[in-house]
Design an enzyme around this catalytic site. Structure first.
Site, mmCIF file in Angstrom:
data_model
loop_
_atom_site.group_PDB
_atom_site.id
_atom_site.type_symbol
_atom_site.label_atom_id
_atom_site.label_comp_id
_atom_site.label_asym_id
_atom_site.label_seq_id
_atom_site.Cartn_x
_atom_site.Cartn_y
_atom_site.Cartn_z
ATOM 1 N N TRP A 146 -3.494 1.655 11.336
ATOM 2 C CA TRP A 146 -4.665 1.397 10.782
ATOM 3 C C TRP A 146 -4.787 1.677 9.219
ATOM 4 C CZ3 TRP A 146 -9.488 2.229 14.235
ATOM 5 C CH2 TRP A 146 -9.417 1.413 15.534
ATOM 6 N N TYR B 123 3.923 -9.800 15.652
ATOM 7 C CA TYR B 123 4.105 -8.614 15.029
ATOM 8 C C TYR B 123 4.781 -7.381 15.471
ATOM 9 C CZ TYR B 123 2.751 -4.665 11.818
ATOM 10 O OH TYR B 123 2.823 -3.635 10.919
ATOM 11 N N ALA C 16 7.487 -4.726 4.501
ATOM 12 C CA ALA C 16 7.395 -5.431 5.794
ATOM 13 C C ALA C 16 6.573 -6.695 6.003
ATOM 14 C CB ALA C 16 6.626 -4.333 6.774
ATOM 15 N N TYR C 17 6.453 -7.267 7.033
ATOM 16 C CA TYR C 17 5.687 -8.631 6.984
ATOM 17 C C TYR C 17 4.556 -8.154 8.125
ATOM 18 C CZ TYR C 17 4.537 -13.239 8.460
ATOM 19 O OH TYR C 17 3.638 -14.615 8.586
ATOM 20 N N THR C 18 3.364 -7.854 7.242
ATOM 21 C CA THR C 18 2.099 -7.211 7.860
ATOM 22 C C THR C 18 1.068 -8.228 8.208
ATOM 23 O OG1 THR C 18 1.363 -6.606 5.612
ATOM 24 C CG2 THR C 18 2.627 -5.217 6.765
ATOM 25 N N THR D 196 4.855 0.517 13.648
ATOM 26 C CA THR D 196 3.436 0.468 14.000
ATOM 27 C C THR D 196 3.136 1.017 15.367
ATOM 28 O OG1 THR D 196 1.948 -1.284 14.226
ATOM 29 C CG2 THR D 196 4.102 -1.860 14.432
ATOM 30 N N ASP D 197 1.921 1.152 15.477
ATOM 31 C CA ASP D 197 1.221 1.286 16.733
ATOM 32 C C ASP D 197 1.209 0.131 17.700
ATOM 33 O OD1 ASP D 197 -0.574 0.528 14.836
ATOM 34 O OD2 ASP D 197 -2.358 0.777 16.030
ATOM 35 N N GLN E 197 0.750 -1.296 0.038
ATOM 36 C CA GLN E 197 0.029 0.085 0.013
ATOM 37 C C GLN E 197 0.801 1.217 -0.153
ATOM 38 O OE1 GLN E 197 -3.686 0.192 2.256
ATOM 39 N NE2 GLN E 197 -2.603 -1.267 3.485
ATOM 40 N N ILE F 213 14.669 -7.919 1.427
ATOM 41 C CA ILE F 213 15.506 -7.085 2.513
ATOM 42 C C ILE F 213 16.135 -7.863 3.630
ATOM 43 C CG2 ILE F 213 14.050 -4.881 1.834
ATOM 44 C CD1 ILE F 213 12.780 -5.394 4.657
HETATM 45 N N1 LIG Z 1 -1.251 -1.914 7.106
HETATM 46 C C1 LIG Z 1 -1.492 -1.581 8.215
HETATM 47 O O1 LIG Z 1 -2.658 -1.385 8.685
HETATM 48 C C2 LIG Z 1 -0.183 -0.904 9.025
HETATM 49 C C3 LIG Z 1 -0.383 -0.641 10.502
HETATM 50 C C4 LIG Z 1 0.638 -0.135 11.183
HETATM 51 C C5 LIG Z 1 1.735 -0.113 10.576
HETATM 52 N N2 LIG Z 1 2.126 -0.375 9.066
HETATM 53 C C6 LIG Z 1 3.415 -0.463 8.606
HETATM 54 O O2 LIG Z 1 3.292 0.394 7.571
HETATM 55 C C7 LIG Z 1 4.272 0.009 6.476
HETATM 56 C C8 LIG Z 1 3.490 -0.059 5.270
HETATM 57 O O3 LIG Z 1 2.502 -1.174 5.308
HETATM 58 P P1 LIG Z 1 1.695 -1.648 4.047
HETATM 59 O O4 LIG Z 1 0.247 -1.503 4.419
HETATM 60 O O5 LIG Z 1 2.048 -0.725 2.864
HETATM 61 O O6 LIG Z 1 2.052 -2.862 3.919
HETATM 62 P P2 LIG Z 1 1.916 -4.090 2.791
HETATM 63 O O7 LIG Z 1 0.639 -3.545 1.836
HETATM 64 O O8 LIG Z 1 1.437 -5.446 3.463
HETATM 65 O O9 LIG Z 1 3.181 -4.039 1.839
HETATM 66 C C9 LIG Z 1 4.172 -4.878 2.555
HETATM 67 C C10 LIG Z 1 5.270 -5.050 1.504
HETATM 68 O O10 LIG Z 1 6.151 -5.670 1.801
HETATM 69 C C11 LIG Z 1 7.015 -6.461 1.041
HETATM 70 N N3 LIG Z 1 7.832 -7.544 1.516
HETATM 71 C C12 LIG Z 1 7.352 -8.426 2.574
HETATM 72 N N4 LIG Z 1 8.516 -9.145 2.642
HETATM 73 C C13 LIG Z 1 9.564 -8.733 2.061
HETATM 74 C C14 LIG Z 1 10.954 -9.031 1.998
HETATM 75 N N5 LIG Z 1 11.412 -9.907 2.532
HETATM 76 N N6 LIG Z 1 11.576 -8.147 1.151
HETATM 77 C C15 LIG Z 1 11.212 -7.186 0.585
HETATM 78 N N7 LIG Z 1 9.946 -6.808 0.624
HETATM 79 C C16 LIG Z 1 9.150 -7.646 1.427
HETATM 80 C C17 LIG Z 1 5.750 -7.003 0.120
HETATM 81 O O11 LIG Z 1 6.292 -7.026 -1.118
HETATM 82 P P3 LIG Z 1 5.643 -8.180 -2.389
HETATM 83 O O12 LIG Z 1 4.183 -7.624 -2.541
HETATM 84 O O13 LIG Z 1 6.554 -7.504 -3.415
HETATM 85 O O14 LIG Z 1 5.775 -9.501 -1.721
HETATM 86 C C18 LIG Z 1 4.655 -6.221 0.300
HETATM 87 O O15 LIG Z 1 4.318 -5.616 -0.879
HETATM 88 C C19 LIG Z 1 4.897 -1.225 7.167
HETATM 89 O O16 LIG Z 1 5.986 -1.105 7.617
HETATM 90 C C20 LIG Z 1 3.929 -1.860 8.245
HETATM 91 O O17 LIG Z 1 4.499 -2.602 9.132
HETATM 92 C C21 LIG Z 1 1.089 -0.868 8.493
#
Ligand SMILES: NC(=O)c1ccc[n+]([C@@H]2O[C@H](COP(=O)([O-])OP(=O)(O)OC[C@H]3O[C@@H](n4cnc5c(N)ncnc54)[C@H](OP(=O)(O)O)[C@@H]3O)[C@@H](O)[C@H]2O)c1
Length: 290
Positions: free
Chosen positions: A150, A125, A60-62, A101-102, A11, A37
């Site tokens: 969120w 996580y 990230a691993y989300t 993250t929160d 995202q 990574i």
């Molecule tokens: N989503 C939430 O609600 C939320 C809440 C709090 C914090 N965050 C933080 O916000 C950040 C962005 O989150 P997001 O929602 O954009 O996450 P996301 O949509 O789940 O995307 C995470 C991306 O990380 C990549 N990834 C996973 N394992 C990897 C690896 N070993 N090496 C390289 N890339 C890898 C995946 O790539 P591929 O698709 O190419 O496999 C995926 O596209 C993250 O740090 C997350 O922890 C998210």
């Protein structure tokens, strides 16, 4: 400016690429298949080849619940990954923008969490993300860690998309009403990151450290769902709002415990010249193409 982006298919990664299209910066964007990574030699080779001015880690691993039984992989991506990127950033003397993250907090607070507040993650996580923050801080001096929460956008899977899909399928929905947090539009976070990158490019002094980047209006999941349905109905994405029932977390058990209260204070964002996400105003954007 040469920007190296990891997690380009997520995202945040996709929103960051969108905001970059309006600029002249050179973007070197990687998904997990091109740049894992957690692979030390690959990270070193790619960073040295690109020779960026700044690294943005959106990877990230989300999968919060899956992480409970897959902790090795969660730690590889969320802890080892940022550590390796931070080491490369330090070697080139360039900044790392990292996102956390929160869920590093336990949700026991009664006041919005400050970046300096005690962390106490409740699941794998959150613990793996906290380990990543600490590893990045230990490995490099020039870092900005943005803890967010969120997250939603027009891309990938998120709460907004799930609610819209369910609203199309069902007449009534039950949503947890006793967990509070701050929704964040990934596009706003992407713009904030770009702004930080550009301050660095212009040699403006940046206060390296950990900040909270999230929405400016706290709510519960139930309140978030209500806002989504109102916007979706208004914009014609759904024909009719489903009946929305408030339930407690006990009535919706998940493998990973969620913090009851994860409202974060965004006050210190002014130090780095960015504003919190105005998630209510942008909600329509992620409803497009549902
Ligand atoms: N989503 C939430 O609600 C939320 C809440 C709090 C914090 N965050 C933080 O916000 C950040 C962005 O989150 P997001 O929602 O954009 O996450 P996301 O949509 O789940 O995307 C995470 C991306 O990380 C990549 N990834 C996973 N394992 C990897 C690896 N070993 N090496 C390289 N890339 C890898 C995946 O790539 P591929 O698709 O190419 O496999 C995926 O596209 C993250 O740090 C997350 O922890 C998210």
């Amino acid at each position: 400016m040469r920007i190296l982006l990891t997690g380009k298919n997520g995202q945040l990664g996709r929103c960051f690429q969108d905001v970059l299209t309006e600029t002249n910066h050179e973007l070197f964007a990687y998904g997990s298949t091109e740049l894992n990574i957690a692979d030390a030699s690959l990270v070193a080779a790619v960073v040295q080849q690109v020779n960026p001015d700044i690294i943005v880690n959106a990877a990230a691993y989300t999968a919060v619940d899956k992480a409970e039984t897959d902790s090795e992989n969660a730690y590889l991506v969320n802890a080892t990954g940022p550590e390796l990127l931070a080491k490369q950033a330090a070697a080139l003397n360039i900044p790392l923008i990292h996102v956390s993250t929160d869920y590093v907090f336990d949700g026991e607070a009664i006041m919005p969490y400050l970046p300096s507040d005690k962390t106490n993650p409740q699941g794998v996580y959150g613990a793996s993300k906290l380990a990543g923050e600490r590893a990045a801080i230990a490995a490099c001096d020039k870092y900005i860690i943005l803890r967010t929460s969120w997250v939603f956008s027009e891309y990938g899977n998120n709460f907004v998309k799930t609610m819209v899909r369910l609203a199309k399928e069902r007449d009534a929905l039950s949503v947890v009403a006793d967990q509070y947090g701050c929704p964040t539009y990934a596009g706003d976070l992407a713009k904030a990151i770009l702004h930080i990158c550009e301050q660095h490019e212009q040699d403006k002094p940046l206060a390296w450290g950990t900040y909270h980047y999230c929405g400016d209006t706290p709510t519960s999941w139930h309140g978030f769902a209500r806002a989504i349905f109102a916007k979706a109905e208004l914009s014609g994405v759904i024909a009719k709002r489903p009946q929305l029932k408030a339930i407690s977390s006990d009535q919706y058990p998940t493998p990973a415990k969620r913090p009851e209260y994860s409202i974060m204070s965004t006050e210190s964002l002014s130090i780095i010249g960015v504003s919190p996400s105005d998630w209510l105003s942008v909600l329509n954007k992620s409803l497009i193409n549902q």
